[in-house]
Design a protein around this motif. Sequence first.
Motif, PDB file in Angstrom:
ATOM      1  N   PRO A  20      16.110  59.111  51.891  1.00 41.42           N
ATOM      2  CA  PRO A  20      17.474  59.439  51.526  1.00 41.42           C
ATOM      3  C   PRO A  20      18.128  58.254  50.839  1.00 41.42           C
ATOM      4  CG  PRO A  20      17.327  58.930  53.848  1.00 41.42           C
ATOM      5  CD  PRO A  20      15.917  58.955  53.323  1.00 41.42           C
ATOM      6  N   VAL A  21      19.305  58.484  50.307  1.00 39.13           N
ATOM      7  CA  VAL A  21      20.040  57.421  49.635  1.00 39.13           C
ATOM      8  C   VAL A  21      20.309  56.283  50.619  1.00 39.13           C
ATOM      9  CG1 VAL A  21      22.181  56.851  48.443  1.00 39.13           C
ATOM     10  CG2 VAL A  21      21.079  59.063  48.052  1.00 39.13           C
ATOM     11  N   SER A  22      20.121  55.034  50.157  1.00 35.93           N
ATOM     12  CA  SER A  22      20.288  53.882  51.022  1.00 35.93           C
ATOM     13  C   SER A  22      21.712  53.780  51.539  1.00 35.93           C
ATOM     14  CB  SER A  22      19.926  52.602  50.262  1.00 35.93           C
ATOM     15  OG  SER A  22      18.582  52.626  49.880  1.00 35.93           O
ATOM     16  N   THR A  23      21.826  53.301  52.765  1.00 38.14           N
ATOM     17  CA  THR A  23      23.129  53.048  53.367  1.00 38.14           C
ATOM     18  C   THR A  23      23.298  51.567  53.578  1.00 38.14           C
ATOM     19  OG1 THR A  23      22.181  53.258  55.573  1.00 38.14           O
ATOM     20  CG2 THR A  23      23.047  55.261  54.567  1.00 38.14           C
ATOM     21  N   MET A  24      24.484  51.149  53.985  1.00 36.03           N
ATOM     22  CA  MET A  24      24.724  49.728  54.233  1.00 36.03           C
ATOM     23  C   MET A  24      23.902  49.265  55.420  1.00 36.03           C
ATOM     24  SD  MET A  24      28.836  49.397  53.711  1.00 36.03           S
ATOM     25  CE  MET A  24      28.747  47.664  54.134  1.00 36.03           C
ATOM     26  N   ALA A  25      23.471  48.002  55.375  1.00 35.56           N
ATOM     27  CA  ALA A  25      22.707  47.436  56.485  1.00 35.56           C
ATOM     28  C   ALA A  25      23.551  47.443  57.745  1.00 35.56           C
ATOM     29  CB  ALA A  25      22.291  45.997  56.134  1.00 35.56           C
ATOM     30  N   GLU A  26      22.867  47.656  58.868  1.00 36.70           N
ATOM     31  CA  GLU A  26      23.575  47.711  60.133  1.00 36.70           C
ATOM     32  C   GLU A  26      24.142  46.352  60.503  1.00 36.70           C
ATOM     33  OE1 GLU A  26      21.192  49.371  63.192  1.00 36.70           O
ATOM     34  OE2 GLU A  26      20.615  51.115  62.023  1.00 36.70           O
ATOM     35  N   ALA A  27      25.309  46.374  61.078  1.00 30.90           N
ATOM     36  CA  ALA A  27      25.961  45.144  61.499  1.00 30.90           C
ATOM     37  C   ALA A  27      25.530  44.805  62.914  1.00 30.90           C
ATOM     38  CB  ALA A  27      27.476  45.324  61.423  1.00 30.90           C
ATOM     39  N   ALA A  28      25.943  43.623  63.354  1.00 29.26           N
ATOM     40  CA  ALA A  28      25.687  43.158  64.721  1.00 29.26           C
ATOM     41  C   ALA A  28      24.184  43.106  64.984  1.00 29.26           C
ATOM     42  CB  ALA A  28      26.427  44.031  65.719  1.00 29.26           C
ATOM     43  N   ASP A  29      23.786  43.388  66.215  1.00 28.90           N
ATOM     44  CA  ASP A  29      22.380  43.283  66.598  1.00 28.90           C
ATOM     45  C   ASP A  29      21.586  44.423  65.963  1.00 28.90           C
ATOM     46  OD1 ASP A  29      19.958  42.883  67.751  1.00 28.90           O
ATOM     47  OD2 ASP A  29      20.651  43.016  69.826  1.00 28.90           O
TER      48      ASP A  29
END
Length: 407
Positions: free
Chosen positions: A6-15
């Motif tokens: 699928p279309v890329s999403t923003m990288a996960e924050a925090a851990d």
Amino acid sequence: MNIEPPVSTMAEAADPVLPGIRATQAEMVALRHHLHAHPELAFEEFATSDLVAERLASWGYEVHRGLGGTGVVGTLRVGAGTRRLGLRADMDALPIHEQTGLPYASRHAGRMHACGHDGHTAILLAAARELAQARGFDGTLHLIFQPAEEGLGGGRKMVEDGLFDLFPCDAIFALHNMPGFAEGQFGFREGSFMASSDTVIITVRGKGGHGSAPHLSADPVVAAAHLVLALQTVVSRNVDPRDMAVVSVGAIHGGDAPNVIPGEVELRLSVRAYRPEVRALLRERITALAHAQAATLGAEAVVDYRWRYPALVNDAASTVFAREVARDWLGEQALIPDLQPLTGSEDFSFMLEQCPGSYLIVGNGVGDTHGTGGCMVHNPGYDFNDRILPLAATYWVKLARRFLSAA
């Protein structure tokens, strides 16, 4: 089969590590240390396979044993999904005497987990536990714990024993830690990624005699010496400069005394290439040169050409999918840019010949040996970097859930 991401999403924050894996991190590190302290060589991974099978069964996996001798396959079916995914880890150690001085160093002289297979096994077990307890996928998951990756072809043996007949997969993936790359970075490459690896034993036979009367002999030492030099022309003069090939003479054995001409000399070669056509050409030229060089000097050559591991070729679509899982999770900065092919070899290649999939690497770190994992594999001072265990386990969970998504 469509595995377009699928279309890329923003990288996960925090851990970035899943909470369930973070909660069991200490236990999985302890398990890794236990495996490291009790290494087992190829096709002798009896205690290791017992441990793997017991853990998988306790988490609800159907466990099959015996493929490849000591191989273990754990299967988990969730929902009504028809897709089938394979994830593979290797289990065997190397015949190396450990010199790390670590508290969990090998307790068996001459055996060592010098390539990180203890870490690979712990990574897949950590992912197995999370997937069994939290599920979050729809389909069939096959976790493949392979014996004898280090030179004896455990992957080939599992395939020959019916791996994909018993556990059919739509795609299969494997990973390897890699010192010299930043801790926790992931690397992917479509197409040829690792070289084939063949072994050639050339026996040059002549006529032995006394060193004071060489004219009465057919000296295999001289013939072998000429052959060593001639072999250096195979890559430079027979292989297209745009292709990769390696011909290395790693050992020469012959004679015992300075004043005695032996009857024969043995050469041992390592031969590598990325493309099957080049691999075949190397065999043709090495064999021809051996016979011709020996005959020129009154000797003969017997060539024992041992086909071992084919080149590892990653399926393009599977590799794009695997890369996007990492990119969507951690962002572009977590990817090794422009990863080049490696001239090492891997018997996961046998599995990729039968099933589309991809082999990826995760950085073990750079710098000092035990602080960040920078020591190269197959070295008595190497150790797997425990800090990448939860990250790599989380990656397997995310890949499995995305591949076996309900959609």
